[in-house]
Design an enzyme around this catalytic site. Structure first.
Site, PDB file in Angstrom:
ATOM      1  N   LYS A   1      54.571  45.582  39.516  1.00 41.77           N
ATOM      2  CA  LYS A   1      54.079  45.018  40.767  1.00 41.77           C
ATOM      3  C   LYS A   1      53.880  43.514  40.571  1.00 41.77           C
ATOM      4  O   LYS A   1      52.908  43.072  39.966  1.00 41.77           O
ATOM      5  CB  LYS A   1      52.734  45.647  41.172  1.00 41.77           C
TER       6      LYS A   1
ATOM      7  N   GLU B   1      45.353  40.913  29.925  1.00 38.48           N
ATOM      8  CA  GLU B   1      45.377  39.476  29.624  1.00 38.48           C
ATOM      9  C   GLU B   1      44.637  38.805  30.766  1.00 38.48           C
ATOM     10  O   GLU B   1      45.177  38.645  31.853  1.00 38.48           O
ATOM     11  CB  GLU B   1      46.821  38.965  29.560  1.00 38.48           C
TER      12      GLU B   1
ATOM     13  N   CYS C   1      46.305  30.467  32.049  1.00 39.24           N
ATOM     14  CA  CYS C   1      45.061  30.969  31.451  1.00 39.24           C
ATOM     15  C   CYS C   1      44.800  30.282  30.113  1.00 39.24           C
ATOM     16  O   CYS C   1      43.681  30.251  29.635  1.00 39.24           O
ATOM     17  CB  CYS C   1      45.100  32.482  31.302  1.00 39.24           C
TER      18      CYS C   1
ATOM     19  N   GLU D   1      36.987  29.046  35.392  1.00 43.27           N
ATOM     20  CA  GLU D   1      38.355  28.707  35.011  1.00 43.27           C
ATOM     21  C   GLU D   1      38.893  27.780  36.110  1.00 43.27           C
ATOM     22  O   GLU D   1      38.955  28.178  37.278  1.00 43.27           O
ATOM     23  CB  GLU D   1      39.167  30.006  34.946  1.00 43.27           C
TER      24      GLU D   1
HETATM   25  P1  ADP Z   1      44.987  35.213  40.543  1.00 42.60           P
HETATM   26  O1  ADP Z   1      43.573  34.835  40.840  1.00 42.60           O
HETATM   27  O2  ADP Z   1      45.618  34.460  39.457  1.00 42.60           O
HETATM   28  O3  ADP Z   1      45.852  35.398  41.754  1.00 42.60           O
HETATM   29  P2  ADP Z   1      44.616  38.022  40.441  1.00 42.60           P
HETATM   30  O4  ADP Z   1      43.903  38.712  39.357  1.00 42.60           O
HETATM   31  O5  ADP Z   1      44.015  38.000  41.791  1.00 42.60           O
HETATM   32  O6  ADP Z   1      44.887  36.596  39.859  1.00 42.60           O
HETATM   33  O7  ADP Z   1      46.087  38.573  40.607  1.00 42.60           O
HETATM   34  C1  ADP Z   1      46.917  38.941  39.548  1.00 42.60           C
HETATM   35  C2  ADP Z   1      47.729  40.132  39.960  1.00 42.60           C
HETATM   36  O8  ADP Z   1      46.840  41.206  40.227  1.00 42.60           O
HETATM   37  C3  ADP Z   1      48.567  39.963  41.208  1.00 42.60           C
HETATM   38  O9  ADP Z   1      49.772  40.700  41.050  1.00 42.60           O
HETATM   39  C4  ADP Z   1      47.715  40.601  42.275  1.00 42.60           C
HETATM   40  O10 ADP Z   1      48.469  41.105  43.358  1.00 42.60           O
HETATM   41  C5  ADP Z   1      47.118  41.748  41.504  1.00 42.60           C
HETATM   42  N1  ADP Z   1      45.865  42.284  42.048  1.00 42.60           N
HETATM   43  C6  ADP Z   1      44.859  41.611  42.634  1.00 42.60           C
HETATM   44  N2  ADP Z   1      43.878  42.464  42.979  1.00 42.60           N
HETATM   45  C7  ADP Z   1      44.263  43.714  42.603  1.00 42.60           C
HETATM   46  C8  ADP Z   1      43.685  45.023  42.651  1.00 42.60           C
HETATM   47  N3  ADP Z   1      42.485  45.231  43.168  1.00 42.60           N
HETATM   48  N4  ADP Z   1      44.394  46.053  42.154  1.00 42.60           N
HETATM   49  C9  ADP Z   1      45.604  45.861  41.602  1.00 42.60           C
HETATM   50  N5  ADP Z   1      46.192  44.660  41.511  1.00 42.60           N
HETATM   51  C10 ADP Z   1      45.541  43.594  41.992  1.00 42.60           C
END
Ligand code: ADP
Length: 494
Positions: free
Chosen positions: A191, A267, A301, A398
């Site tokens: 995903k 990570e 990161c 961050e």
């Molecule tokens: P950033 O703040 O760098 O966007 P996120 O942690 O929000 O980092 O996103 C990283 C990945 O995790 C993306 O692919 C995002 O779609 C996915 N993501 C965000 N929230 C969820 C969730 N609740 N469950 C699964 N995947 C998620």
């Protein structure tokens, strides 16, 4: 700092490339149009939509897992040499298609083209490294201590994996997970981040061209990450979750994974200290600072978050980094000479403004930058701020953007305490010419990785990962493939 005019029209080359990017879900080796409203992918340099793609539903997610589960046994039984050669072919194809991948990443993510090219190299190395590792999965055997039997230890693929990737390195974060999973004999559902899904779709097509069988890699971009992910993570057929992203999302995923006692690799965020001692080679420290802070527009990161500089060299260091930052050229990553692209979205720009405002309100001084320029796109001026006071948000959070924030110290103990005063522990950077001090810092700074007199540590052959709330597990290196293998012990009496 100069800000170039952003070219808002797509070039013919860009239009042609975007037309060639698959726009479907990739499930069981077939491209599907999907049934929901499409995801609009934006160019962050202009804010314009560049492509609309299929948007997976929770049902699509489960069908992708069906495909990964159906392909699992055959892929696990495929000879390691065959898996290795497919990955090697993928590496070769990526080199042939390098220009497409680099331009596509610049278009959907914003990084300057030279850096996007660098990511093709870095991301590709995971394909080459794990093609080499696929044929070296080994175990051990020996007599048991009682002398009554032989103990055999072997490694088996963990099974179907769910891989969630972030937007900041659209290619490398995908290859860093997909390559070891495939090398180990696992099938995957990927995903990608909804902000940058195009690179993963183009990569899925490359993997199919390289000979990856149907169902081994499935890709499901979605605008509703949580509702699509939850049923996949709850499904007993899933055996492994690998995530790269923010710590809050990582915590929530770990809690979900706990229900089925899933294997996980996480990570998560970082808050890297960048410590400059009075005996540092300042030329190297300044060069390292530019890389550690401004690579990827600060959106990594591993980005240096807190510059902790000895009081005797602080003024000189600040002067030199400011001079470099003022020479940056900000603009659309495709334009000649641009060294700093846009941030990923308007939320990121608002977050930079808030961090600078908070730091200044508490007594920090802005030496250069500090604001978002007028005009299209999600730009923020590369910034240097000094005299950052304890308690400022910018030291705790961050940053994920082009702000270099500096504090000072007087003793080594103070530097260590400052470096470790965070719940994160991904990477630390230390600049000193005193080898003994360098070795002490390696022991005392509580991180999973360390750059000693360098601002760039990432390498496919090295174990990438953090301690504390920066995550669990390692990607790359000899360790990377073990995230996708489980150990089996067998006793054979006699
Ligand atoms: P950033 O703040 O760098 O966007 P996120 O942690 O929000 O980092 O996103 C990283 C990945 O995790 C993306 O692919 C995002 O779609 C996915 N993501 C965000 N929230 C969820 C969730 N609740 N469950 C699964 N995947 C998620």
């Amino acid at each position: 700092m100069t800000i170039t005019d952003t070219t808002t029209e797509l070039s013919t080359r860009e239009t042609d490339l975007l037309a060639r990017i698959p726009d479907g879900l990739f499930i069981g080796g077939r491209w599907e149009a999907g049934t929901r409203e499409r995801i609009a992918v934006q160019d962050p340099a202009t804010g314009r939509v560049i492509k609309r793609i299929a948007n997976a539903t929770p049902e699509d997610g489960i069908r992708a897992l069906d495909a990964a589960a159906a392909a699992a046994d055959e892929w696990a039984a495929t000879a390691p040499r065959v898996r290795a050669e497919i990955l090697r072919r993928a590496f070769d194809l990526l080199q042939e298609r390098r220009a497409d991948f680099a331009l596509l990443m610049t278009l959907e993510m914003g990084k300057p083209l030279a850096e996007a090219n660098g990511e093709v190299t870095y991301g590709g190395e995971f394909l080459r490294w794990f093609s080499e590792e696929a044929v070296r999965i080994s175990g051990r055997f020996g007599q048991n201590p009682e002398g009554t039997g032989t103990m055999v230890v072997s490694q088996r693929p963990v099974g179907p994996c769910y891989l969630i990737t972030p937007w900041n390195f659209p290619l490398a974060m995908a290859t860093r997970k997909i390559a070891p999973a495939l090398a180990a004999g696992c099938t995957v559902v990927v995903k990608p981040a909804e902000l940058t899904p195009l690179t993963t779709l183009l990569f899925a097509q490359l993997l199919a061209d390289a000979g990856v069988p149907d169902g081994v890699v499935n890709v499901i971009p979605t605008s509703t990450a949580r509702t699509v992910s939850e049923p996949i993570i709850a499904d007993p057929r899933l055996r492994k979750l690998s995530f790269t992203g923010s710590t809050p999302v990582g915590r929530s995923l770990l809690a979900q994974a706990g229900q089925n006692v899933l294997r996980t690799s996480m990570e998560l965020g970082g808050n890297a200290p960048f410590v400059v001692f009075e005996d540092a080679d300042l030329d190297k420290a300044v060069e390292g600072a530019m890389l550690a802070k401004f690579r990827n527009i600060g959106q990594a990161c591993t980005a240096a978050n807190r510059f902790i500089v000895h009081e005797s060299v602080a003024e000189e260091f600040a002067r030199r980094v400011t001079e470099k930052v003022q020479a940056f050229q900000v603009g659309r990553g495709t334009d000649d000479g641009v060294t700093i692209g846009p941030l990923i979205d308007d939320r990121a720009v608002a977050s930079m403004t808030a961090l600078v405002t908070d730091a200044v309100d508490r007594g920090a001084r802005v030496l250069t930058g500090g604001t978002a320029p007028e005009g299209d796109g999600f730009f923020f001026e590369p910034t240097v701020i000094v005299d950052v006071q304890p308690g400022s948000d910018i030291l705790r959070e961050e940053i994920f953007g082009p702000i270099l924030a500096m504090t000072t110290f007087s003793t080594e103990d103070e530097a260590v305490a400052a470096a470790n005063s965070t719940e994160y522990g991904l990477v630390g950077y230390v600049f000193t010419q005193d080898l003994a001090r360098g070795q002490r810092m390696i022991d005392r700074v509580d991180t999973g990785m360390m750059g000693l007199n360098t601002g760039l540590v990432s390498n496919a052959a090295a174990p990438f990962g953090g301690v504390k709330q920066s995550g669990l597990g390692r990607e790359g290196g000899l360790e990377g493939i073990h995230e996708y293998l489980s150990t089996k012990y067998t006793l054979i009496p006699g």
